[in-house]
Design a protein around this motif. Structure first.
Motif, PDB file in Angstrom:
ATOM      1  N   THR A  69      -0.247  -8.590  -2.090  1.00 43.21           N
ATOM      2  CA  THR A  69      -1.361  -8.034  -1.326  1.00 43.21           C
ATOM      3  C   THR A  69      -2.565  -7.790  -2.231  1.00 43.21           C
ATOM      4  O   THR A  69      -2.427  -7.463  -3.406  1.00 43.21           O
ATOM      5  N   ILE A  76      -6.082  -5.938   2.445  1.00 42.10           N
ATOM      6  CA  ILE A  76      -5.176  -5.143   3.266  1.00 42.10           C
ATOM      7  C   ILE A  76      -5.600  -3.682   3.282  1.00 42.10           C
ATOM      8  O   ILE A  76      -5.326  -2.948   4.237  1.00 42.10           O
ATOM      9  N   HIS A 116      -0.059  -2.079   6.494  1.00 38.37           N
ATOM     10  CA  HIS A 116       0.845  -1.445   5.522  1.00 38.37           C
ATOM     11  C   HIS A 116       2.152  -1.042   6.198  1.00 38.37           C
ATOM     12  O   HIS A 116       3.247  -1.251   5.645  1.00 38.37           O
ATOM     13  N   THR A 124       1.398  -5.903  -5.564  1.00 40.59           N
ATOM     14  CA  THR A 124       0.037  -5.649  -5.134  1.00 40.59           C
ATOM     15  C   THR A 124      -0.946  -5.666  -6.291  1.00 40.59           C
ATOM     16  O   THR A 124      -0.628  -5.253  -7.404  1.00 40.59           O
ATOM     17  N   HIS A 135       0.612   1.513   0.064  1.00 40.11           N
ATOM     18  CA  HIS A 135       1.937   0.937   0.316  1.00 40.11           C
ATOM     19  C   HIS A 135       3.012   2.015   0.219  1.00 40.11           C
ATOM     20  O   HIS A 135       3.908   2.099   1.074  1.00 40.11           O
ATOM     21  N   ILE A 154      -1.478 -11.830   1.183  1.00 42.58           N
ATOM     22  CA  ILE A 154      -2.184 -11.119   2.247  1.00 42.58           C
ATOM     23  C   ILE A 154      -3.443 -10.469   1.679  1.00 42.58           C
ATOM     24  O   ILE A 154      -3.365  -9.629   0.772  1.00 42.58           O
ATOM     25  N   ALA A 211      -6.082  -8.212   8.738  1.00 46.36           N
ATOM     26  CA  ALA A 211      -4.719  -7.823   8.365  1.00 46.36           C
ATOM     27  C   ALA A 211      -4.093  -6.931   9.417  1.00 46.36           C
ATOM     28  O   ALA A 211      -2.891  -7.036   9.717  1.00 46.36           O
TER      29      ALA A 211
END
Length: 222
Positions: free
Chosen positions: A7, A11, A68, A84, A91, A167, A210
């Motif tokens: 990610t 996001i 998330h 990430t 997260h 993402i 997202a």
């Protein structure tokens, strides 16, 4: 199925946290070399601390969004590792322990003794290391010119993953920009979910926000 998810800033953007490379992003307002390099910190540590104090306050106020939370739902049901590029804790607050390859806004690193510690408030020039007491703290984030964290663990995971998903990442920052190709070389399928295609080589690209595309993809997968 072993799923590895990378990610990026996209996001967290829908939680109100600014992206970096888009029009009006952070790097247009704050020169990289002044606030995100060891040289910038050496030249003006007060300026760098002010920048990261601002980002830490913004991240603390932000809340995980539905993307998330969808990844947390997926991680609870499948073999998922989230890597990430983000330095926020969204997260974790959604329920996923991610590998933070660029460090965390909520950690301090001591340049005197090398210790790290959780840090929630402002840092500044006078903040002292909880371990040695020196006023020598810096944000425990990975700046340009420094080596990202967890690279061995990420490489091991990419070698055995069945599906790699990127993402909300620009695909412009290495080594993360090469993860899809690395996973594909080991036989993984690859998917990109992004507001705008990065231009990388993926088996499938889903274009969208997202907050819409990730929950839809997770529902389809489950």
């Amino acid at each position: 199925m072993r799923i590895t998810i990378l990610t990026g800033a996209g996001i967290s953007a829908e939680s109100g946290l600014g992206t970096f490379r888009d029009a009006g992003g952070l790097w247009e307002r704050y020169p990289i070399e002044e606030v995100a390099t060891p040289e910038g910190f050496a030249a003006d540590p007060g300026k760098v601390h002010a920048f990261y104090d601002m980002r830490r306050r913004d991240a603390a106020r932000a809340e995980p969004n539905v993307a998330h939370r969808a990844l947390a739902e997926l991680a609870a049901a499948r073999d998922v590792v989230v890597v990430t590029q983000n330095v926020d804790d969204l997260h974790e607050r959604a329920g996923v322990q991610a590998l933070h390859m660029h460090g965390s806004l909520f950690e301090a690193a001591c340049t005197a003794c090398g210790a790290t510690a959780e840090w929630r408030g402002d840092m500044g020039l006078e903040a002292r290391c909880p371990s040695c007491g020196a006023a020598a703290l810096r944000p425990a984030v990975v700046w340009f010119g420094e080596v990202p964290r967890h690279l061995d663990a990420i490489a091991d995971r990419l070698a055995v993953t069945d599906l790699f998903v990127a993402i909300g990442t620009s695909g412009q920052v290495w080594p993360a920009a090469g993860f899809a190709q690395e996973a594909a070389a080991h036989g993984a399928e690859t998917l990109e979910i992004s507001l705008e295609p990065s231009g990388g080589t993926f088996d499938e690209v889903i274009v969208g926000k997202a907050s819409e595309a990730v929950p839809d993809w997770v529902r389809a997968l489950l």
